[in-house]
Design a protein around this motif. Structure first.
Motif, PDB file in Angstrom:
ATOM      1  N   ARG B 106      27.700  35.733  34.906  1.00 31.69           N
ATOM      2  CA  ARG B 106      28.408  35.628  36.192  1.00 31.69           C
ATOM      3  C   ARG B 106      29.018  34.244  36.357  1.00 31.69           C
ATOM      4  O   ARG B 106      30.150  34.100  36.795  1.00 31.69           O
ATOM      5  N   ALA B 109      31.983  33.796  34.189  1.00 30.49           N
ATOM      6  CA  ALA B 109      33.115  34.660  34.538  1.00 30.49           C
ATOM      7  C   ALA B 109      33.844  34.160  35.783  1.00 30.49           C
ATOM      8  O   ALA B 109      34.823  34.764  36.231  1.00 30.49           O
ATOM      9  N   MET B 110      33.336  33.061  36.377  1.00 31.60           N
ATOM     10  CA  MET B 110      33.915  32.549  37.608  1.00 31.60           C
ATOM     11  C   MET B 110      35.397  32.217  37.390  1.00 31.60           C
ATOM     12  O   MET B 110      35.756  31.586  36.401  1.00 31.60           O
ATOM     13  N   GLN B 111      36.268  32.668  38.312  1.00 29.74           N
ATOM     14  CA  GLN B 111      37.701  32.408  38.192  1.00 29.74           C
ATOM     15  C   GLN B 111      38.052  31.115  38.904  1.00 29.74           C
ATOM     16  O   GLN B 111      37.430  30.746  39.893  1.00 29.74           O
ATOM     17  N   ASN B 112      39.049  30.456  38.367  1.00 29.93           N
ATOM     18  CA  ASN B 112      39.539  29.282  39.073  1.00 29.93           C
ATOM     19  C   ASN B 112      40.492  29.738  40.169  1.00 29.93           C
ATOM     20  O   ASN B 112      41.632  30.100  39.919  1.00 29.93           O
ATOM     21  N   ASP B 113      39.980  29.751  41.423  1.00 31.82           N
ATOM     22  CA  ASP B 113      40.833  30.193  42.523  1.00 31.82           C
ATOM     23  C   ASP B 113      41.130  29.038  43.470  1.00 31.82           C
ATOM     24  O   ASP B 113      41.378  29.202  44.653  1.00 31.82           O
TER      25      ASP B 113
END
Lengths: 574, 117
Positions: B106, B109-113
């Motif tokens: 998890r 898998a963190m997206q750069n938002d």
């Protein structure tokens, strides 16, 4: 958590069964390689190639074995054993050095432990009574001057006992006694016996139970009552061979048939607490009604109530004592005592506090000198061994391992020294404890106990680290190449080395000087004391105590003594 | 050769050995090592010799048993098998690994938002 203990047990087991386990591991690894080769050959490799591949996949065989052994057994003990074995081999080779080092250390540690045992007994350990911190000593005249000024009359004792509010109880003993005040007859020659009169509640206040029999009863404490006596355990053993049947029987003391009420256990040694250098054989009850007109005869001991401080007892004593009469039925004799309250422990050991601390520091200094001395010796030795160490470090020994080796050597030496020192201390302390004539309080209870053992351990370890440190520092800062080259020490390393040894030698001489000056001054004072003109030659005279019967009449005494003198004069001189 | 292979984390080899024995029953050291290599698709950097430290540790803890026996092609070899305590330990460790792997998955898998939800 169960697996943890299981693993520990198994590792311990493995530690003691190295050979069979290693054999089994060899077999297992050989079979592993065989299996791998077989599979490789089945895939079409040549025998050579199959074997090579199997070994490559296996990784280092020796490393795997080493890893297995470390996981399986107790590797740190193995390393320690290696270090120890090597140390003992090295020390054996240098026998002269080893013997000197252990001897010096043994003497230093022995002196330290002996003095510590004395200090521990006199200053640190509590008095051998129940709740000893509650006990106080009450003295007149601020504790200075003759005994008459320090003691109290029976009336003052009784008034204080009745009127104070800060103490559970007050008791007393009669300090005006001499050697051999009592004569025991009926057992061959008349025996001089040392005795002290104590108040009826003396043993109860101190919290001492008789070993045999009972304490005094009321009818033994009154005027004209039944004469009774308590024996000290050493006297009971010496005189009556420890016969328990003596309790309740009658012995003749000063011609008076006296009942033996009981035996006071040896752990209460009156002499060692209240009159160092003497030994008390018997305790007689103080018949206070007979003593009222004797003047100041009582030394007072109190037991404080729980939660009361010495300051409170002192404040109360300051109020009460000036009111007390010397003799209540004769107010014209005057009134007005003073009372100075001290903790009993402080009273017993107070006078010695400073001398003991000085002595303790002196032996501490000796220990320091020992360490510096040994450091120097080890340093000289390490200079000779620098090649050996350089070689070992080139062969792959880490710096930590080398320093550990040096520390192991000093630990082995100091352990040897500690064992020898303990032996010396044990002998000294045993000898001291049997010296009745040395006026040190609590002397008879001196022994090498657990705290003395702990002290030895501490000294030994600190000493090892202290004198192992110098060569260790030197070793770790030395230049490998310089050490390995035959022409040896370059100018810079040589100077550094010299400086360190100079510092050690200078501090050693300085410490020794302090001791010398101190000892010299002490000796000078001692010689001064010896120089005092006594008016006679002590080396040609003797004091003899004689027992004689004057029938209780003073007028008989002169003729008896004259008769003795005449007899002595008649002895032919040579 | 090892540059692209995975270095084993401390303690992971023990878990792999336990799992292999639980799945395959009784095996000798070489068999265990080969099995782990095959399953990992030769991605793991394993010197086969290191398995023996792991085996003795597991055995001393009472999680596996060992016995000398004969292999299918008549070679003497030491065979290991998992014990009941070993199975319990395996269940615990496997659960721990799965949780850790889940969390790691998890996190990675963190997206750069840009910090917005």
């Amino acid at each position: 958590m169960v697996y943890f203990f299981r693993q520990a047990l198994n590792r311990l087991h493995a530690f003691f069964h190295k050979a069979p386990l290693d054999q089994e591991l060899n077999d297992e690894m050989a079979s592993h390689l065989d299996l791998a080769m077989e599979e490789n050959m089945r895939r079409g490799m040549t025998k050579e190639e199959a074997r090579r591949q199997a070994l490559v996949r296996f990784g280092g065989v020796q490393q795997a074995k080493e890893q297995h052994r470390e996981t399986r057994g107790l590797p740190w003990i193995d390393v320690l054993m290696q270090d120890l074995r090597f140390t003992i081999r090295t020390l054996k080779r240098d026998r002269g050095f080893t013997i000197i080092a252990i001897l010096i250390l043994g003497l230093g540690i022995g002196a330290n432990v002996s003095v510590f045992s004395v200090v521990n007994t006199i200053l640190l350990r509590p008095l051998p009574f129940r709740d000893p911190q509650q006990l106080v000593w009450i003295t007149g005249n601020n504790g200075v001057g003759g005994l008459s000024g320090l003691t109290y009359s029976v009336d003052a004792f009784e008034d204080y006992r009745a009127q104070n509010k800060s103490l559970q109880d007050v008791t007393a003993y009669m300090p005006f006694y001499g050697q051999g005040d009592y004569k025991l007859t009926g057992y061959g020659e008349p025996q001089p016996v040392n005795g002290v009169m104590v108040a009826g509640n003396f043993f109860q206040v101190l919290g001492i139970q008789p070993k045999l029999g009972r304490l005094f009863t009321q009818d033994e404490l009154v005027k004209g009552g039944r004469p009774a006596v308590l024996l000290s355990e050493p006297f009971w053993r010496r005189q009556f061979a420890g016969d328990p049947k003596i309790v309740g029987q009658t012995i003749t003391l000063n011609k008076t048939p006296t009942t033996v009420a009981g035996v006071i256990p040896a752990n209460f040694d009156f002499g060692s607490v209240f009159a160092p250098g003497t030994q008390m054989d018997i305790f007689a009850p103080a018949i206070v009604d007979e003593m009222r007109d004797w003047g100041n005869t009582m030394s007072l001991i109190g037991r404080m109530k729980p939660g009361v401080s010495i300051g409170q007892v002192q404040a109360e004593a300051d109020m009460l004592f000036p009111q007390f009469y010397f003799r209540k039925t004769h107010p014209e004799y005057g009134k007005g005592y003073t009372g100075t309250v001290l903790g009993l422990k402080e009273y017993v050991s107070g006078k010695l506090h400073r001398s003991l601390v000085v002595l303790w520091s002196a032996v501490g200094l000796i220990m320091l000198i020992v360490c510096v001395n040994l450091s120097n010796l080890l340093l000289a030795r390490s200079a000779a061994r620098s090649k050996e160490f350089a070689m070992r470090s080139v062969l792959g020994a880490g710096r930590g391992r080398l320093i550990r080796q040096l520390l192991t050597e000093s630990l082995v030496l100091s352990t040897g020294g500690a064992v020898l020192g303990l032996g010396i201390a044990f002998a000294v302390v045993t000898w001291l404890a049997h010296q009745v004539s040395i006026a040190l309080p609590l002397l008879s209870s001196i022994r090498v106990d657990r705290s003395a053992l702990g002290w030895t351990l501490l000294i030994a370890v600190v000493a090892a680290v202290l004198f192992g440190l110098a060569p260790g520092i030197k070793m770790s800062s030395s230049d490998l190449q310089e050490s390995l080259k035959d022409s040896g020490l370059g100018a810079s390393a040589g100077r550094k080395h010299d400086r360190m040894r100079s510092v050690l030698v200078i501090s050693e001489v300085a410490l020794a000087c302090i001791l010398m000056v101190g000892a010299g001054l002490l000796l000078r004072s001692f010689l001064r004391v010896l120089d005092i003109d006594l008016g006679f030659q002590p080396s040609r005279s003797a004091a003899i105590q004689v027992t004689y019967d004057d029938g209780g009449k003073d007028e008989n005494r002169g003729p008896i003594l004259q008769n003795m003198v005449d007899h002595v004069k008649a002895i032919p001189r040579n | 050769m090892g540059e692209s292979k995975l270095d084993l984390l401390q303690g992971t080899l023990d878990l792999m050995v336990l799992q292999t024995l639980a799945a395959m029953g009784s095996l000798h050291g070489y068999g265990i090592a080969r099995r782990i290599e095959q399953i990992s698709g030769d991605e793991v950097l394993l010197n086969q010799g290191t398995i023996y430290a792991s085996l003795v540790r597991l055995q001393q803890r009472g999680w596996i048993d060992a016995e000398w026996g004969t292999s299918e092609n008549n070679r003497k070899a030491k065979f290991y098998s998992i014990t009941r305590a070993g199975r319990k330990q395996l269940a615990q460790d496997a659960a721990y690994w799965e949780r850790l792997a889940g969390v790691m998955g998890r996190v990675l898998a963190m997206q750069n938002d840009g910090g917005r939800d």
